[in-house]
Design an enzyme around this catalytic site. Sequence first.
Site, PDB file in Angstrom:
ATOM      1  N   SER A 148       0.829  -1.212   0.000  1.00 36.47           N
ATOM      2  CA  SER A 148       0.000   0.000   0.000  1.00 36.47           C
ATOM      3  C   SER A 148       0.860   1.258   0.000  1.00 36.47           C
ATOM      4  O   SER A 148       0.571   2.219  -0.719  1.00 36.47           O
ATOM      5  CB  SER A 148      -0.916   0.028   1.225  1.00 36.47           C
ATOM      6  OG  SER A 148      -1.760  -1.087   1.229  1.00 36.47           O
ATOM      7  N   ALA A 200       3.876   1.535  -1.123  1.00 35.19           N
ATOM      8  CA  ALA A 200       4.541   1.653  -2.424  1.00 35.19           C
ATOM      9  C   ALA A 200       3.591   2.231  -3.470  1.00 35.19           C
ATOM     10  O   ALA A 200       3.954   3.139  -4.230  1.00 35.19           O
ATOM     11  CB  ALA A 200       5.061   0.281  -2.868  1.00 35.19           C
ATOM     12  N   ASP A 221       7.446   2.882   6.206  1.00 39.68           N
ATOM     13  CA  ASP A 221       7.285   2.198   4.919  1.00 39.68           C
ATOM     14  C   ASP A 221       7.190   3.206   3.769  1.00 39.68           C
ATOM     15  O   ASP A 221       7.673   2.944   2.661  1.00 39.68           O
ATOM     16  CB  ASP A 221       6.066   1.261   4.943  1.00 39.68           C
ATOM     17  CG  ASP A 221       4.800   1.942   5.468  1.00 39.68           C
ATOM     18  OD1 ASP A 221       4.857   3.132   5.864  1.00 39.68           O
ATOM     19  OD2 ASP A 221       3.745   1.281   5.491  1.00 39.68           O
TER      20      ASP A 221
END
Lengths: 322, 322
Positions: B117, B119, B160
Amino acid sequence: MRPSLAGWMKADSKSASASAPGSLMILGEHAVLRGRRAMVCSIERRAKVEVRRRNDGRLAIRSALGRWETSVTSPQRDDRFAFVVETARCCGFVPGGPGLEISISSRIPPGVGLSSSAAVTVATAAALLRLGGRMPESEKVFKLALEAVRKVQGTGSGADVAAAVWGGLLVYCADPLRVDRLPVTPPLVVVFSGARASTAAAVAQVERRVRALSRLFESVFDVMDASVEEAVPILKQRPPDWKKFALLLDVNQGMMQALGVVTASLAEAVRRLRDDPGILGAKVSGAGGGDCVIGLGDLQGPTPGLRVLDVRAAPEGLQWHE
Amino acid sequence: MRPSLAGWMKADSKSASASAPGSLMILGEHAVLRGRRAMVCSIERRAKVEVRRRNDGRLAIRSALGRWETSVTSPQRDDRFAFVVETARCCGFVPGGPGLEISISSRIPPGVGLSSSAAVTVATAAALLRLGGRMPESEKVFKLALEAVRKVQGTGSGADVAAAVWGGLLVYCADPLRVDRLPVTPPLVVVFSGARASTAAAVAQVERRVRALSRLFESVFDVMDASVEEAVPILKQRPPDWKKFALLLDVNQGMMQALGVVTASLAEAVRRLRDDPGILGAKVSGAGGGDCVIGLGDLQGPTPGLRVLDVRAAPEGLQWHE
């Protein structure tokens, strides 16, 4: 805390007898060797030691491990009785003196992490002090027994010695020495992992990790210390919030894992204990590498394969016997 | 760090395309939500997003999950594309505007903790910024993508998102924001635990523990932060001392256990990874409760039953495509 008055009455007698309980580390093992607080609890099972003067210059020791005799002037070494002989030395009965008979009867399973050596050492020290007619103050017994334990082992936090002397659930700090007794007996289940542990090997393993990454592992010890601090108000509540206390056990288990002392069989025993609906939390007890696992609560399910020991927490510490 | 100059040339075009990598949490998950540093690493697998202007007032999204269309003026909600629609909103393309087509092709396995998600969100934000003709600075892409992720999830450290933007092995602190890139790609093995995790559930579980025993768990987060600090000099060595770095993974696994987010299947996957002679250390990666386990090193033995994913660490971050 003091033993009953009975202990103060006799002076320089022919024989004396004392008993002391085994114990289980509850929180903070390893951290307690590095200036942090630990929690330790005495168990129902005890070791009793009777000492008796002899006049033949011999030191004789009797226990379930066998009977052994040596010269009181220049005693030989025997690994089975190293703690007892060292205690006699620390109490001034060896070398020299007219002779001594020491009889040990212990109900503490030896070599599974229940601190049977500390219990025998404390009971021996207490009995010998009484035989010598000295005032057997708990602090004095503790100091002598700890000295003996450290001489034999090379190291030792003394938490197990404190539990053998004062009994109950103790918050223990080695340096500066501080012992606080909590007025509660936790419901503990004790499981043997199937493998005996070498405390020295586990301590050396932790030492290697600390040397490699000191700041990191100091912070791990800080977590263990914080867990003891959090435990105190929880255990002073009436009734204690056992579920919350169990969380502290689980957190300490994570720290033991971080220290690298949780073997596969220990991890498996912890996992299986936690699976039981009556167990609120579980962890390795002691240095790790083997020995025992404790669970908080009462086992409800059947436990095939789990080697549950007939061991319970109990509040009694050192006692003198007539 | 900046993307290649190619990204700076176009202005207000008809279409734009960008790609960004998935990532794995290496150290400090959960702690990073509480002001501590974490370590995150991008992977080889990437998501590519192409955006194209439309003139029919429609927002159309296409991916392996299907094709979906809604009004660009008052877009409906579709859980499959929540991150993409929110990103379009944060970039000012929705609601209103002449219309937009977004095509996603991802090689990141979704829903197993590889940050697909993040990315997709980063690639979408980058492509949309470029479509708008703005200077697609990495910081701007990061900020918009993080805003979108947090709006959809309600929470999110952004580690992330940072990995998707800058790529490589990053030390990440959310508040105050700080991203440091380490010039090394760790040899990672990734294993799927067999169960998908709910990050929200794992975060809530940790939240309960922190509320119950805040001082204790703050000290657990301090250990995780210390592990990141210890990691930096280790990883700046040439070559890095991977064995020492692996110890940090093992210690973090102990902390995850203390946080209560290691399920039986995760623990089992970690244990089996560690049993392999080529693996130096292993831990849960991500919030826990399920998803992935990482090992440092190269698997040597056969791994029956271990669901090893075809995923490797890689240093590339966000890229714009012609």
